[in-house]
Design a protein around this motif. Structure first.
Motif, PDB file in Angstrom:
ATOM      1  N   ILE A 172      22.361 -54.335-121.887  1.00  0.00           N
ATOM      2  CA  ILE A 172      21.849 -53.369-120.922  1.00  0.00           C
ATOM      3  C   ILE A 172      21.745 -54.057-119.563  1.00  0.00           C
ATOM      4  O   ILE A 172      21.220 -55.168-119.445  1.00  0.00           O
ATOM      5  CB  ILE A 172      20.451 -52.858-121.334  1.00  0.00           C
ATOM      6  N   LEU A 173      22.267 -53.363-118.567  1.00  0.00           N
ATOM      7  CA  LEU A 173      22.246 -53.880-117.208  1.00  0.00           C
ATOM      8  C   LEU A 173      21.215 -53.049-116.444  1.00  0.00           C
ATOM      9  O   LEU A 173      21.380 -51.835-116.334  1.00  0.00           O
ATOM     10  CB  LEU A 173      23.638 -53.680-116.613  1.00  0.00           C
ATOM     11  N   VAL A 174      20.133 -53.690-115.979  1.00  0.00           N
ATOM     12  CA  VAL A 174      19.128 -52.905-115.267  1.00  0.00           C
ATOM     13  C   VAL A 174      18.896 -53.467-113.881  1.00  0.00           C
ATOM     14  O   VAL A 174      19.194 -54.626-113.597  1.00  0.00           O
ATOM     15  CB  VAL A 174      17.765 -52.833-116.016  1.00  0.00           C
ATOM     16  N   GLY A 175      18.337 -52.614-113.050  1.00  0.00           N
ATOM     17  CA  GLY A 175      18.049 -53.041-111.694  1.00  0.00           C
ATOM     18  C   GLY A 175      17.920 -51.822-110.808  1.00  0.00           C
ATOM     19  O   GLY A 175      18.473 -50.775-111.128  1.00  0.00           O
ATOM     20  N   PRO A 176      17.161 -51.985-109.709  1.00  0.00           N
ATOM     21  CA  PRO A 176      16.997 -50.834-108.809  1.00  0.00           C
ATOM     22  C   PRO A 176      18.321 -50.485-108.129  1.00  0.00           C
ATOM     23  O   PRO A 176      19.265 -51.246-108.201  1.00  0.00           O
ATOM     24  CB  PRO A 176      15.977 -51.346-107.791  1.00  0.00           C
ATOM     25  N   SER A 177      18.316 -49.341-107.457  1.00  0.00           N
ATOM     26  CA  SER A 177      19.520 -48.957-106.717  1.00  0.00           C
ATOM     27  C   SER A 177      19.879 -50.064-105.744  1.00  0.00           C
ATOM     28  O   SER A 177      18.997 -50.662-105.125  1.00  0.00           O
ATOM     29  CB  SER A 177      19.277 -47.666-105.934  1.00  0.00           C
ATOM     30  N   GLY A 178      21.149 -50.362-105.626  1.00  0.00           N
ATOM     31  CA  GLY A 178      21.575 -51.405-104.696  1.00  0.00           C
ATOM     32  C   GLY A 178      21.529 -52.786-105.295  1.00  0.00           C
ATOM     33  O   GLY A 178      21.804 -53.764-104.623  1.00  0.00           O
ATOM     34  N   ALA A 179      21.194 -52.889-106.592  1.00  0.00           N
ATOM     35  CA  ALA A 179      21.128 -54.207-107.216  1.00  0.00           C
ATOM     36  C   ALA A 179      22.519 -54.754-107.499  1.00  0.00           C
ATOM     37  O   ALA A 179      22.700 -55.945-107.691  1.00  0.00           O
ATOM     38  CB  ALA A 179      20.321 -54.130-108.508  1.00  0.00           C
ATOM     39  N   GLY A 180      23.491 -53.878-107.554  1.00  0.00           N
ATOM     40  CA  GLY A 180      24.865 -54.333-107.764  1.00  0.00           C
ATOM     41  C   GLY A 180      25.482 -53.887-109.076  1.00  0.00           C
ATOM     42  O   GLY A 180      26.584 -54.313-109.428  1.00  0.00           O
TER      43      GLY A 180
END
Lengths: 226, 303
Positions: free
Chosen positions: A31-39
């Protein structure tokens, strides 16, 4: 085995990805997580050869995918299943045609396509909607069509870019369960998501990204953002 | 390979059907553009025929001296017929000229009173028709410098000079301007067709992007669009031909038959011309439809 080796991607002066390195083993669920703009989306675009990295390289089974000539890219893409947040179904084609299209592209004979399409629609539970158009379906059903299309080549690798982003929580869970089922049948899955509830409940490997960098990579990860 | 083309054609026809309204609009706009081209081609033909008809009417009369015998006149006629650019030479005897004069003026009693059949004052003459009104002066000069000098008292060239000049200039002007106008109109028509197809493909750019992402090759995506564009062309050609024929029967034919260019030596709108128009339209439509689609998809294929 998919390997990101010191991958950096610039858009003008903006660093969308900054020295990203990790690898995904066969049959893994990541799972790849991160806020918008994280890439996250940039990373997926690079994997699909929509963009080329500015530095570094991405290899699949030791082959650098960005050394592929343009005309081989279509063939490369047929080996990867992709599911998008905005579904990307052909609006003027029925459910069955949408799924069949991916196979037609590769020149498979009609009878094989029909058989395979029905089998895959059964797997995602849409056999009786085969001749409906996408506009006649609910969001969850549309996403299942997209998953069916992604699976029809029996890819070893499935990428899902925010597949639950436009869905209500219950439907989102259905889709996630479907992805887990596909993974259990032997397909490597890379799921990019915002959905904290899903991330925290399925106990899989989580790669956390922020501002273009990998900030954490754990075997049993959590969402970890506020 | 067979399966490739089967799928391409199936995809093209289903694209045409399922984008119903857009396809229809594209076909209608293409029909109009083709009509524009055809009407202009026809107009050019009519203008050309009219100019030919006018040129055929431009002739010159050489009037003989009274002393000239008929055999001398006939010798000169034979000589004149040899000159390049001369299409027809007619000998008009003094008597023929009088008969014609009387016939032309039969409603004018006063003139008829003056002219008496016994005292024929009208000279015999040669009426010369030429292929090109520009040649008239040269031909007349050639005859006068030769044997004609002794026999001929006067030519109609002096009287008609101004009229001929005007007709020549007008003919040249009409032909030049209609050519320029035709070019401009054809360019406009082509641009209209190109833009229409570009718009229909623009509305389907997402479709193209999706096809690319599921691994379709560029040509697999492009061919259905090209064939669809050509399909627009074929249907538009048929429509415009039907409209043209109806328009011809209803408007042009009665006009042509009655007065406009009835003097032209051959009929203007022949079957051959219609076949030419049909072929012209079909070629334009197929090429422009196909090429426009090719160009329009190119832009969206860079995914």
């Amino acid at each position: 085995m998919i390997v990101f080796d010191k991958v950096t991607k610039h858009y003008g002066s903006h660093k969308a990805l900054d020295d990203v390195s990790f690898s995904i083993r066969p049959r893994e669920f990541v799972i790849l997580v991160g806020p918008s703009g994280a890439g996250k989306t940039t990373l997926i675009k690079l994997l699909l050869c929509e963009e080329k990295p500015t530095f570094g390289r991405i290899t699949i089974d030791d082959k650098d995918i960005h050394l592929l000539k343009d005309r081989y890219i279509p063939y490369y893409r047929r080996q990867i299943g992709v599911v998008f947040q905005d579904f990307k179904l052909l609006p003027n084609q029925t459910v069955a045609e949408n799924v069949a299209f991916a196979m037609e592209v590769s020149g498979k004979p009609d009878n094989e396509i029909t058989k395979e399409v029905m089998k895959i629609l059964e797997l995602v539970g849409l056999k009786d909607k085969a001749s409906n158009f996408p506009r006649e379906l609910s969001g969850g059903e549309i996403q299942r069509v997209a998953i069916a299309r992604a699976l029809v080549f029996q890819p070893k690798f499935l990428i899902a870019d925010e597949p639950t982003g436009n869905l209500d929580p219950v439907t989102a869970w259905d889709i996630t369960k479907l992805l887990l089922k596909i993974n259990s049948l032997g397909t490597t899955v890379l799921l990019a998501t915002h959905n904290r509830e899903i991330v925290d409940n399925i106990n899989k490997r989580v790669i956390n990204m922020d501002k273009g960098r990998v900030v954490r990579d754990r075997r049993r990860g959590k969402y970890d953002y506020k | 390979m067979l399966i490739f083309w089967q799928r391409i054609f199936r995809s093209a026809t289903s694209g045409f059907r399922r984008n119903g309204w857009l396809s229809l609009v594209a076909v209608f706009i293409m029909t109009q553009a083709l009509l524009l081209i055809s009407i202009f081609a026809s107009l050019n033909l009519v203008i050309g025929a009219s100019i030919t008809a006018i040129n055929e009417r431009i002739d010159v009369a050489l009037f003989f001296k009274e002393t000239v015998t008929q055999s001398e006149a006939m010798t000169l006629k034979t000589q004149a017929e040899q000159i390049e650019g001369v299409t027809q030479v007619t000998y008009v005897s003094s008597q023929d000229a009088l008969d014609k004069f009387l016939a032309d003026h039969r409603n004018r009693g006063a003139i008829l009173d003056v002219v008496s059949r016994d005292e024929n004052f009208l000279p015999a003459s040669l009426e010369i028709k030429v292929t090109d009104p520009y040649l008239i002066e040269g031909i007349v000069g050639q005859i006068i410098r030769g044997d004609g000098g002794k026999l001929i008292s006067q030519t109609s060239l002096e009287d008609n000079q101004k009229l001929i000049e005007k007709l020549r200039n007008f003919g040249g002007f009409v032909q030049r301007s209609s050519l320029i106008l035709a070019l401009v109109l054809i360019i406009i028509a082509l641009l209209i067709i190109f833009n229409t197809i570009r718009i229909t493909i623009f509305t389907r750019r997402e479709e193209i992007e999706i096809m690319k992402l599921v691994g379709a090759t560029d040509w697999y995506i492009r061919w259905p669009f090209i064939i669809e564009g050509m399909l627009y062309g074929v249907i538009a050609t048929i429509l415009s031909l039907v409209l043209l024929y109806v328009g011809y029967l209803a408007l042009v034919k009665p006009m042509v038959d009655s007065y406009l260019i009835s003097a032209a030596s051959s009929p203007v709108f022949t079957l051959g011309f219609f076949i030419f128009l049909a072929a012209l339209q079909l070629v334009v439509a197929l090429v422009v439809g196909g090429v426009s689609s090719y160009w329009a998809t190119r832009k969206h294929l860079h995914v």
